[in-house]
Write a protein that holds these residues in place. Sequence first.
Motif, short mmCIF file in Angstrom:
data_model
loop_
_atom_site.label_atom_id
_atom_site.label_comp_id
_atom_site.label_asym_id
_atom_site.label_seq_id
_atom_site.Cartn_x
_atom_site.Cartn_y
_atom_site.Cartn_z
N ALA A 30 0.84 -1.19 0.00
CA ALA A 30 0.00 0.00 0.00
C ALA A 30 0.87 1.24 0.00
O ALA A 30 2.04 1.19 0.38
CB ALA A 30 -0.90 -0.01 1.24
N PRO A 31 0.35 2.37 -0.45
CA PRO A 31 1.11 3.62 -0.34
C PRO A 31 1.53 3.86 1.11
O PRO A 31 0.78 3.55 2.04
CB PRO A 31 0.11 4.68 -0.81
CG PRO A 31 -0.85 3.94 -1.68
CD PRO A 31 -0.97 2.56 -1.09
N ASP A 32 2.69 4.42 1.32
CA ASP A 32 3.24 4.51 2.67
C ASP A 32 3.14 5.90 3.27
O ASP A 32 3.81 6.20 4.25
CB ASP A 32 4.70 4.05 2.69
CG ASP A 32 5.61 4.90 1.81
OD1 ASP A 32 5.08 5.84 1.17
OD2 ASP A 32 6.82 4.64 1.78
N THR A 33 2.33 6.78 2.69
CA THR A 33 2.15 8.10 3.29
C THR A 33 0.67 8.36 3.49
O THR A 33 -0.15 7.94 2.66
CB THR A 33 2.72 9.21 2.39
OG1 THR A 33 2.09 9.12 1.11
CG2 THR A 33 4.22 9.07 2.25
N PRO A 34 0.26 9.06 4.56
CA PRO A 34 1.10 9.49 5.67
C PRO A 34 1.51 8.30 6.54
O PRO A 34 0.79 7.32 6.65
CB PRO A 34 0.18 10.44 6.47
CG PRO A 34 -1.18 9.95 6.17
CD PRO A 34 -1.16 9.43 4.76
N LYS A 35 2.70 8.38 7.13
CA LYS A 35 3.25 7.22 7.83
C LYS A 35 2.57 6.99 9.18
O LYS A 35 2.55 5.87 9.67
CB LYS A 35 4.75 7.38 8.00
CG LYS A 35 5.53 7.31 6.68
CD LYS A 35 7.02 7.50 6.91
CE LYS A 35 7.82 7.28 5.62
NZ LYS A 35 7.44 8.21 4.56
N ASP A 36 2.09 8.04 9.83
CA ASP A 36 1.49 7.86 11.14
C ASP A 36 0.55 9.05 11.41
O ASP A 36 0.44 9.98 10.62
CB ASP A 36 2.55 7.75 12.24
CG ASP A 36 3.53 8.92 12.23
OD1 ASP A 36 3.09 10.04 11.93
OD2 ASP A 36 4.70 8.69 12.53
N ALA A 37 -0.13 8.99 12.56
CA ALA A 37 -1.11 10.03 12.88
C ALA A 37 -0.45 11.39 13.03
O ALA A 37 -1.02 12.41 12.61
CB ALA A 37 -1.86 9.65 14.15
N ASP A 38 0.73 11.46 13.64
CA ASP A 38 1.39 12.75 13.81
C ASP A 38 1.65 13.42 12.48
O ASP A 38 1.42 14.64 12.30
CB ASP A 38 2.71 12.58 14.58
CG ASP A 38 2.49 12.25 16.04
OD1 ASP A 38 1.39 12.55 16.54
OD2 ASP A 38 3.41 11.69 16.67
N GLU A 39 2.14 12.64 11.52
CA GLU A 39 2.40 13.20 10.18
C GLU A 39 1.10 13.64 9.52
O GLU A 39 1.02 14.69 8.87
CB GLU A 39 3.12 12.18 9.32
CG GLU A 39 3.48 12.69 7.93
CD GLU A 39 4.29 11.70 7.11
OE1 GLU A 39 4.31 11.85 5.89
OE2 GLU A 39 4.88 10.78 7.71
N PHE A 40 0.05 12.83 9.69
CA PHE A 40 -1.23 13.18 9.09
C PHE A 40 -1.77 14.48 9.70
O PHE A 40 -2.25 15.37 8.99
CB PHE A 40 -2.24 12.05 9.29
CG PHE A 40 -3.59 12.35 8.72
CD1 PHE A 40 -3.83 12.23 7.37
CD2 PHE A 40 -4.63 12.76 9.54
CE1 PHE A 40 -5.07 12.53 6.83
CE2 PHE A 40 -5.88 13.07 9.02
CZ PHE A 40 -6.09 12.94 7.66
N ILE A 41 -1.72 14.58 11.03
CA ILE A 41 -2.22 15.78 11.71
C ILE A 41 -1.46 17.02 11.23
O ILE A 41 -2.06 18.06 10.95
CB ILE A 41 -2.11 15.62 13.24
CG1 ILE A 41 -3.11 14.53 13.72
CG2 ILE A 41 -2.40 16.94 13.96
CD1 ILE A 41 -2.86 14.06 15.14
#
Length: 297
Positions: free
Chosen positions: A286-297
Motif C-alpha cells: 500500500a502507499p506509505d504516506t502518511p506514515k502515522d497520525a502525527d504526520e497526518f495531523i
Amino acid sequence: TEHEDYTIEKVILETYPGFFLGGNLFRPVGKSGPFPAVVSPHGHWRFGRLENQQLNSTIGRGITLARQGYIVLNYDMVGYNDTAAHIAHRQDWGRRAELWGVGILGLQLWNTIRVTDFLLSLPDVDPRRVAATGASGGGSQVFLQTAVDDRIHYAAPVNMISAHMQGGDWCENAPNLRIDTNNMEIGALTAPRPMLMVSATGDWTKNTPSVEYPAVKSIYELYGAEGELDQVQFDSPHNYHQQSREAVYAFFGKKVLRDNDASHFKEESFDVDQLGSLLSFWGRPAPDTPKDADEFI
C-alpha cells in the motif's frame, strides 16, 4: 468480479493527499439505470467491510442491495482492511489535536462525504435517490453524515441512535460534539427525509420504541412528515443480521423504489468471493504516506 446478477469492483479513493480509502463497489447486472446509490459504512466487527457472519454480513448487504437495483459502496473505517496501512483505528491523537478539532470521527466523516462525491460522479447513479445505511459505528456515520449532508435522501442507522449511549469509540466522539445535545437530536436532523430506526433488545437501543423513536418523531411532526419515519426492533444482541437487513431493504424498497411489497426484498442466498480478491492491497504494498497520525495531523 463478475457474477450473474451483480459485479464487485475494488475502489481506492485518495480522500486527503496521501491518504487512501479502500472499498468495494457493488453494481446490478441485467437492470437499466440510472440507479439509486447506497453509502454503506461498516461497524466495529473484526473483518470490517469483509464481515460475513450470522450477526452481521456487510458483504451480504452489498450483494443483496445490488441485486435489488442499487449501486452500493462498502468502504473501510480508518484502520481496517485496505485502509489499515495509514492510521490505527483506536488511537488517542492527543490534546493538541482535540483543541484543533482533529480526530478519527472527523476523518471518517470526511471519508464518508468523499464516498458520496465518488458515487455521485458515476454517470449511472441517480443523484435524487441516494441512501445510507450501517450498523454500530457505521450507524453513527449514517446519522452524522445525514445531519450535515443533504445529498443523503434516505437513511437507515441500525442499532445506534440512543438516548443514554452516545458511541463508545474514538470514531463516534469528538470534543464539543454533544454539548447540550445528544444523538437523538443529531439523528432528528434527518427530518423530513425518510428514516428507519432499527434497534435491538440486547444493546443500548433497547428503549428505542418507547424513548428515542417518539423523541425523533416529535421533530418529524413539526414538518408534518411523521409518515417518513419508522422503527423496528428485534429480540437480538447488537447486530446487522438478516432480519435487520431485510427490514432496511423493505424500507428502502418502499421509499426509494416505490414498491410496498416487502416480500420482494427478502435476502436470497449468496456466495462470498475469496476475501483477498476483494482487497486492493492484498499481495502488493500500500502507499506509505502518511506514515502515522502525527504526520497526518
